[in-house]
Design a protein around this motif. Sequence first.
Motif, mmCIF file in Angstrom:
data_model
loop_
_atom_site.group_PDB
_atom_site.id
_atom_site.type_symbol
_atom_site.label_atom_id
_atom_site.label_comp_id
_atom_site.label_asym_id
_atom_site.label_seq_id
_atom_site.Cartn_x
_atom_site.Cartn_y
_atom_site.Cartn_z
ATOM 1 N N ILE A 118 -17.287 -6.625 58.577
ATOM 2 C CA ILE A 118 -15.983 -6.544 57.915
ATOM 3 C C ILE A 118 -15.201 -7.829 58.186
ATOM 4 N N THR A 119 -14.672 -8.402 57.118
ATOM 5 C CA THR A 119 -13.889 -9.626 57.251
ATOM 6 C C THR A 119 -12.400 -9.285 57.323
ATOM 7 N N TYR A 120 -11.626 -10.275 57.701
ATOM 8 C CA TYR A 120 -10.177 -10.083 57.735
ATOM 9 C C TYR A 120 -9.648 -9.790 56.330
ATOM 10 N N GLN A 121 -10.270 -10.433 55.316
ATOM 11 C CA GLN A 121 -9.855 -10.193 53.937
ATOM 12 C C GLN A 121 -10.131 -8.735 53.546
ATOM 13 N N ASP A 122 -11.244 -8.175 54.020
ATOM 14 C CA ASP A 122 -11.522 -6.751 53.782
ATOM 15 C C ASP A 122 -10.419 -5.894 54.390
ATOM 16 N N CYS A 123 -10.011 -6.270 55.589
ATOM 17 C CA CYS A 123 -8.946 -5.522 56.276
ATOM 18 C C CYS A 123 -7.637 -5.604 55.499
ATOM 19 N N GLN A 124 -7.323 -6.806 55.013
ATOM 20 C CA GLN A 124 -6.092 -6.978 54.245
ATOM 21 C C GLN A 124 -6.103 -6.086 53.002
ATOM 22 N N LYS A 125 -7.239 -6.046 52.307
ATOM 23 C CA LYS A 125 -7.360 -5.218 51.106
ATOM 24 C C LYS A 125 -7.184 -3.741 51.473
ATOM 25 N N ASN A 126 -7.791 -3.329 52.572
ATOM 26 C CA ASN A 126 -7.676 -1.950 53.037
ATOM 27 C C ASN A 126 -6.224 -1.617 53.386
ATOM 28 N N ILE A 127 -5.569 -2.507 54.108
ATOM 29 C CA ILE A 127 -4.181 -2.275 54.512
ATOM 30 C C ILE A 127 -3.269 -2.188 53.290
ATOM 31 N N LYS A 128 -3.510 -3.034 52.300
ATOM 32 C CA LYS A 128 -2.695 -2.969 51.069
ATOM 33 C C LYS A 128 -2.865 -1.622 50.385
ATOM 34 N N GLY A 129 -4.093 -1.139 50.318
ATOM 35 C CA GLY A 129 -4.333 0.165 49.714
ATOM 36 C C GLY A 129 -3.680 1.286 50.505
ATOM 37 N N GLN A 130 -3.793 1.203 51.830
ATOM 38 C CA GLN A 130 -3.160 2.213 52.687
ATOM 39 C C GLN A 130 -1.641 2.177 52.539
ATOM 40 N N THR A 131 -1.095 0.986 52.382
ATOM 41 C CA THR A 131 0.352 0.836 52.230
ATOM 42 C C THR A 131 0.833 1.474 50.930
ATOM 43 N N ARG A 132 0.054 1.313 49.868
ATOM 44 C CA ARG A 132 0.411 1.966 48.597
ATOM 45 C C ARG A 132 0.398 3.484 48.746
ATOM 46 N N SER A 133 -0.635 3.986 49.404
ATOM 47 C CA SER A 133 -0.726 5.437 49.633
ATOM 48 C C SER A 133 0.435 5.914 50.497
ATOM 49 N N LEU A 134 0.778 5.115 51.497
ATOM 50 C CA LEU A 134 1.894 5.460 52.380
ATOM 51 C C LEU A 134 3.201 5.532 51.592
ATOM 52 N N ALA A 135 3.411 4.595 50.689
ATOM 53 C CA ALA A 135 4.629 4.610 49.869
ATOM 54 C C ALA A 135 4.718 5.911 49.078
ATOM 55 N N ASN A 136 3.594 6.361 48.523
ATOM 56 C CA ASN A 136 3.581 7.630 47.794
ATOM 57 C C ASN A 136 3.878 8.800 48.728
ATOM 58 N N GLY A 137 3.305 8.763 49.941
ATOM 59 C CA GLY A 137 3.548 9.825 50.914
ATOM 60 C C GLY A 137 4.995 9.881 51.362
ATOM 61 N N LEU A 138 5.596 8.719 51.548
ATOM 62 C CA LEU A 138 7.011 8.653 51.928
ATOM 63 C C LEU A 138 7.885 9.243 50.826
ATOM 64 N N SER A 139 7.594 8.846 49.600
ATOM 65 C CA SER A 139 8.353 9.350 48.455
ATOM 66 C C SER A 139 8.178 10.861 48.333
ATOM 67 N N ASN A 140 6.962 11.342 48.569
ATOM 68 C CA ASN A 140 6.688 12.771 48.493
ATOM 69 C C ASN A 140 7.489 13.543 49.541
ATOM 70 N N LEU A 141 7.539 13.017 50.770
ATOM 71 C CA LEU A 141 8.302 13.704 51.817
ATOM 72 C C LEU A 141 9.787 13.737 51.462
ATOM 73 N N ALA A 142 10.314 12.626 51.001
ATOM 74 C CA ALA A 142 11.737 12.574 50.640
ATOM 75 C C ALA A 142 12.033 13.542 49.498
ATOM 76 N N SER A 143 11.182 13.570 48.505
ATOM 77 C CA SER A 143 11.372 14.459 47.365
ATOM 78 C C SER A 143 11.225 15.929 47.773
ATOM 79 N N THR A 144 10.209 16.210 48.570
ATOM 80 C CA THR A 144 9.972 17.584 49.019
ATOM 81 C C THR A 144 11.127 18.087 49.872
ATOM 82 N N SER A 145 11.662 17.214 50.697
ATOM 83 C CA SER A 145 12.755 17.644 51.576
ATOM 84 C C SER A 145 13.980 18.072 50.790
ATOM 85 N N SER A 146 14.192 17.467 49.627
ATOM 86 C CA SER A 146 15.367 17.846 48.845
ATOM 87 C C SER A 146 15.083 18.954 47.828
#
Length: 137
Positions: A25-53
């Motif tokens: 695994i290269t650092y570039q692979d890690c960067q791509k993985n982290i970007k994907g995880q960050t997108r998923s995290l943004a959706n999860g954050l939005s889901n929690l905020a929406s669900t809470s209200s």
Amino acid sequence: CDEALINLQTSLRTLNTPSTRDNTITYQDCQKNIKGQTRSLANGLSNLASTSSKNPDQIGIASKELSDLVSKLIDGTRLAAIITTLPDVRKDLLQSVLNVGKGVAGMIQNAKKLAENVNDNQAQENISNGLNQVTES
């Protein structure tokens, strides 16, 4: 919510231990993985905020999903930190994901308060503030 917080705290503790290096695994692979995880995290954050209200009775499920997403981001960041040869980058990666994890933990704690009392306006405001804090980390 309690299970989500325990899982999140367990994942945050792993930041003190280096990940196992995988030489395929290269650092570039890690960067791509982290970007994907960050997108998923943004959706999860939005889901929690929406669900809470809108559906406070579903906060536990949204909290668990969000803690799982943060755990995956932590794992990916730990791997990137062990692969990079730049100490400052390593430190910044780990600090950023620590800040994200702490911010999400705060959001989950406030979501739990809101689930217990749907009229807790302060908890709702804290969730919104936490969302802003985490997205800036």
